[in-house]
Design a protein around this motif. Structure first.
Motif, PDB file in Angstrom:
ATOM      1  N   GLY A 214       0.784  -1.232   0.000  1.00 13.52           N
ATOM      2  CA  GLY A 214       0.000   0.000   0.000  1.00 13.52           C
ATOM      3  C   GLY A 214       0.813   1.278   0.000  1.00 13.52           C
ATOM      4  O   GLY A 214       0.271   2.353   0.298  1.00 13.52           O
ATOM      5  N   LEU A 215       2.103   1.194  -0.340  1.00 17.56           N
ATOM      6  CA  LEU A 215       2.942   2.394  -0.291  1.00 17.56           C
ATOM      7  C   LEU A 215       2.458   3.460  -1.275  1.00 17.56           C
ATOM      8  O   LEU A 215       2.493   4.656  -0.979  1.00 17.56           O
ATOM      9  CB  LEU A 215       4.403   2.024  -0.593  1.00 17.56           C
ATOM     10  N   PHE A 216       2.009   3.049  -2.442  1.00 15.06           N
ATOM     11  CA  PHE A 216       1.543   4.025  -3.436  1.00 15.06           C
ATOM     12  C   PHE A 216       0.347   4.812  -2.903  1.00 15.06           C
ATOM     13  O   PHE A 216       0.264   6.034  -3.095  1.00 15.06           O
ATOM     14  CB  PHE A 216       1.170   3.301  -4.731  1.00 15.06           C
ATOM     15  N   ASP A 217      -0.554   4.152  -2.204  1.00 12.92           N
ATOM     16  CA  ASP A 217      -1.695   4.843  -1.611  1.00 12.92           C
ATOM     17  C   ASP A 217      -1.248   5.793  -0.502  1.00 12.92           C
ATOM     18  O   ASP A 217      -1.811   6.882  -0.332  1.00 12.92           O
ATOM     19  CB  ASP A 217      -2.698   3.833  -1.050  1.00 12.92           C
ATOM     20  N   ILE A 218      -0.228   5.391   0.237  1.00 11.12           N
ATOM     21  CA  ILE A 218       0.316   6.261   1.284  1.00 11.12           C
ATOM     22  C   ILE A 218       0.925   7.512   0.664  1.00 11.12           C
ATOM     23  O   ILE A 218       0.759   8.626   1.174  1.00 11.12           O
ATOM     24  CB  ILE A 218       1.365   5.494   2.124  1.00 11.12           C
ATOM     25  N   ILE A 219       1.617   7.343  -0.466  1.00 10.35           N
ATOM     26  CA  ILE A 219       2.213   8.483  -1.167  1.00 10.35           C
ATOM     27  C   ILE A 219       1.130   9.453  -1.627  1.00 10.35           C
ATOM     28  O   ILE A 219       1.269  10.673  -1.506  1.00 10.35           O
ATOM     29  CB  ILE A 219       3.056   7.987  -2.359  1.00 10.35           C
ATOM     30  N   LEU A 220       0.028   8.908  -2.133  1.00  9.09           N
ATOM     31  CA  LEU A 220      -1.083   9.759  -2.544  1.00  9.09           C
ATOM     32  C   LEU A 220      -1.640  10.543  -1.369  1.00  9.09           C
ATOM     33  O   LEU A 220      -1.943  11.738  -1.472  1.00  9.09           O
ATOM     34  CB  LEU A 220      -2.194   8.902  -3.158  1.00  9.09           C
ATOM     35  N   HIS A 221      -1.749   9.893  -0.230  1.00  8.25           N
ATOM     36  CA  HIS A 221      -2.280  10.559   0.971  1.00  8.25           C
ATOM     37  C   HIS A 221      -1.327  11.635   1.462  1.00  8.25           C
ATOM     38  O   HIS A 221      -1.761  12.740   1.837  1.00  8.25           O
ATOM     39  CB  HIS A 221      -2.532   9.519   2.067  1.00  8.25           C
ATOM     40  N   LEU A 222      -0.027  11.351   1.450  1.00  9.67           N
ATOM     41  CA  LEU A 222       0.947  12.335   1.905  1.00  9.67           C
ATOM     42  C   LEU A 222       0.920  13.577   1.022  1.00  9.67           C
ATOM     43  O   LEU A 222       1.100  14.704   1.491  1.00  9.67           O
ATOM     44  CB  LEU A 222       2.348  11.729   1.905  1.00  9.67           C
ATOM     45  N   ALA A 223       0.707  13.389  -0.287  1.00  9.53           N
ATOM     46  CA  ALA A 223       0.700  14.511  -1.217  1.00  9.53           C
ATOM     47  C   ALA A 223      -0.471  15.453  -0.965  1.00  9.53           C
ATOM     48  O   ALA A 223      -0.396  16.649  -1.267  1.00  9.53           O
ATOM     49  CB  ALA A 223       0.663  14.012  -2.657  1.00  9.53           C
TER      50      ALA A 223
END
Length: 282
Positions: free
Chosen positions: A263-272
């Protein structure tokens, strides 16, 4: 004058060098885009060439030594001339617009390629100033290096860590924007084995010139062997490693992560969406 001529030659050579990838497609998407360029140029030449020839013809006919040319100072309007003047450009615009509209729809980046081969799914993140590629199903990641199997569709999901950017592989596809907190899609395929240049097509700060990567299109067997070797070398890409990778840096050497946190890609989206994007440095 000699220096000006040399400068013109160098500028022309630079422009042609930049078009080399576009004019040498290695995939179906890039080949179709080149065909659109050629067709559009041919359609536009249908009005450009007659206009240029008419200009020279008018200059020749109305030269001072031609006694047969009639001087008409009171001429104001001709319906036939107006019809000729406006009908050809209008028909050209309609034809050019139709070709561009139909072709653009067929080549929409989010439209999957028709193929019997299962696509390789890769998640792309544009960072300052490097590219992160997450192989979603294979569980590995790379930085500034993209390895794909030839003759196999590749489905990209693209986003940005902060500054809006542009993902571009000239010999394989057109450019697609990456935006923080959003996901754009791109489908492409390399029909031939080889190494192709990928880069950023949008200025994003001081390290923009180093924001490029190599795309290695290899056989399916070589791709599987590369995956096996990648899983036994390199660090793990978790949230901590991503935080370190997130720091601005340029000229980053290609590297591989042997595994990726789920789920790292989803975490990156959330951080952005929860952090303020950095403005491009001038």
């Amino acid at each position: 004058m000699r220096n000006q001529g040399l400068a013109a030659v160098l500028l022309s050579a630079g422009a042609l060098a930049g078009c080399e990838g576009v004019l040498d497609p290695k995939g179906p998407l890039a080949a179709a885009e080149l065909e659109i360029m050629i067709n559009s140029t041919g359609i536009m030449l249908a009005i450009v060439i007659p206009t240029v020839l008419a200009t020279f013809a008018m200059a020749f006919w109305y030269r001072a030594s031609n006694q047969r040319a009639r001087y008409l100072p009171d001429f104001a309007y001709s319906g036939r001339l107006e019809l000729l003047t406006w009908s050809i450009p209008i028909m050209t615009i309609i034809l050019l617009g139709g070709v561009a509209w139909i072709s653009s729809y067929d080549l929409h980046p989010a439209r999957p390629l028709v193929s019997t081969v299962k696509p390789v799914r890769i998640q792309v993140v544009s960072l300052d100033w490097k590219w992160l590629f997450i192989y979603r199903e294979q569980g590995i990641a790379t930085v500034n290096r993209l390895v794909v199997p030839a003759e196999t569709p590749v489905a990209f999901e693209l986003t940005a860590s902060g500054v809006m950017n542009s993902f571009w592989i000239p010999q394989l596809s057109g450019q697609v924007y990456t935006m923080p907190g959003m996901v754009t899609q791109l489908h492409l395929q390399a029909d031939h084995r080889g190494t192709y240049r990928g880069s950023s097509a949008s200025y994003s700060g001081a390290g923009f010139s180093d924001m490029h990567f190599d795309v290695e299109a290899v056989s399916s067997e070589s791709f599987d062997r590369w995956l096996e070797s990648a899983r036994i070398a390199g660090p793990v890409l978790d949230e901590k490693a991503y935080t370190e990778l997130l720091q601005p840096s340029s000229g980053v050497a290609p590297m591989t992560y042997r595994s990726v946190a789920p789920g790292l890609f989803d975490i990156i989206l959330h951080l952005a969406t929860t952090t303020e994007p950095r403005r491009a440095e001038k």
